[in-house]
Design a protein around this motif. Structure first.
Motif, short mmCIF file in Angstrom:
data_model
loop_
_atom_site.label_atom_id
_atom_site.label_comp_id
_atom_site.label_asym_id
_atom_site.label_seq_id
_atom_site.Cartn_x
_atom_site.Cartn_y
_atom_site.Cartn_z
N ILE A 1 41.59 40.13 30.81
CA ILE A 1 41.02 40.42 32.18
C ILE A 1 39.74 41.01 32.19
CG2 ILE A 1 41.75 40.90 34.43
CD1 ILE A 1 44.41 40.90 33.85
N ASN B 1 37.13 42.79 41.55
CA ASN B 1 38.84 42.60 42.12
C ASN B 1 39.50 42.89 40.82
OD1 ASN B 1 37.80 40.20 40.64
ND2 ASN B 1 38.95 38.86 41.83
N LYS C 1 43.75 41.42 40.11
CA LYS C 1 43.87 40.44 39.05
C LYS C 1 45.09 41.17 37.93
CE LYS C 1 39.70 37.94 38.65
NZ LYS C 1 38.57 37.46 37.59
N LYS D 1 48.71 39.71 37.38
CA LYS D 1 49.26 39.43 35.88
C LYS D 1 50.41 40.05 35.61
CE LYS D 1 47.67 37.46 33.16
NZ LYS D 1 48.02 35.89 33.30
#
Length: 255
Positions: A231, A236, A240, A244
């Motif tokens: 990631i 943001n 995220k 996940k």
């Protein structure tokens, strides 16, 4: 499923406390039958201030694996041997090193008073800063400066210790032999392939290698070789990460 989270640079950013929205995501994981474990280079003492008290009873692996806490109690510690401790002290003196050294709870520090690492050392004032010789045992050594760092690192490596260099900090991070995050997970009875790992640095490699699924936050050249996915560090990032976590929560609930 077990979900294992590194702290700094993974779910904890710029030394600030893990945000409430990530904490809520982790609590949701627990409620849905998964087990949340924190695994950090920080000693347990310095993990607590960046985590909400509601998760202080979760299993914690500190000092890169040298310390394990469950239900708010230290259940295991691995220290350097007496011979290693003596040799380390000798090398610190010979190379005029400044350091942060941890016992099971208290610490010793000889670095600059304005070194950024101090921002993460005992911010809740739970421990004492003591002279090096006051420790009954030593579980972790961070060398901040030295006269000849490369030479010192080479000689330290001959002591049969585990040594890391953190990507964003010019420090030598030294732990007792055979100590890493995977060894601590094994000590907890967690088997290879029976956990999901989130991490960002070289000291997460051992747990990535043995994970069923691994998520790298940001990018680290060595860690990337073992990551299932990554990631990117963006504005943001927390949203995220939560997305996940939610996805993997459902995936491993089904499996």
């Amino acid at each position: 499923m077990n979900f294992v989270f590194d702290l700094d640079g993974t779910i904890c950013f710029k030394g600030k406390r893990v945000t409430d929205k990530i904490i809520r995501s982790l609590e949701s994981l627990q409620r849905k039958g998964h087990r949340v474990i924190f695994a950090s280079a920080r000693p347990i003492r310095d993990m607590l201030p960046v985590l909400h008290p509601c998760v202080h009873n979760y299993t914690m692996i500190g000092g890169n694996g040298s310390l394990i806490s469950q239900n708010g109690q230290l259940i295991h510690s691995t220290a350097f041997t007496d011979d290693q401790t003596s040799a380390i002290k000798s090398l610190l003196s010979e190379y005029e090193a400044t350091y942060l050294i941890d016992g099971e709870w208290d610490y010793s520090y000889t670095g600059s008073p304005d070194h950024p690492i101090l921002n993460n050392v005992d911010p809740a004032k739970l421990a004492k800063r003591v002279p090096l010789n006051a420790h009954q045992s030593i579980v972790k050594v961070l060398i901040l400066t030295a006269t000849h760092v490369e030479e010192l690192a080479e000689r330290m490596s001959k002591l049969e210790v585990v040594m890391h260099r953190h990507k964003h900090e010019n420090v030598l991070d030294i732990s007792p032999n055979n100590i890493d995050k995977w060894e601590a997970l094994s000590r907890l009875g967690i088997e290879k392939g029976n956990y999901v790992a989130f991490g960002n640095d070289a000291n997460d490699i051992s747990m990535f290698v043995n994970a069923a699924h691994s998520v790298m936050i940001g990018h680290h050249d060595e860690l990337a070789k073992y990551a299932t996915e990554s990631i990117a560090l963006e504005d943001n990032i927390e949203d995220k990460i939560i997305a996940k976590i939610d996805h993997l929560c459902e995936k491993y609930a089904r499996s």
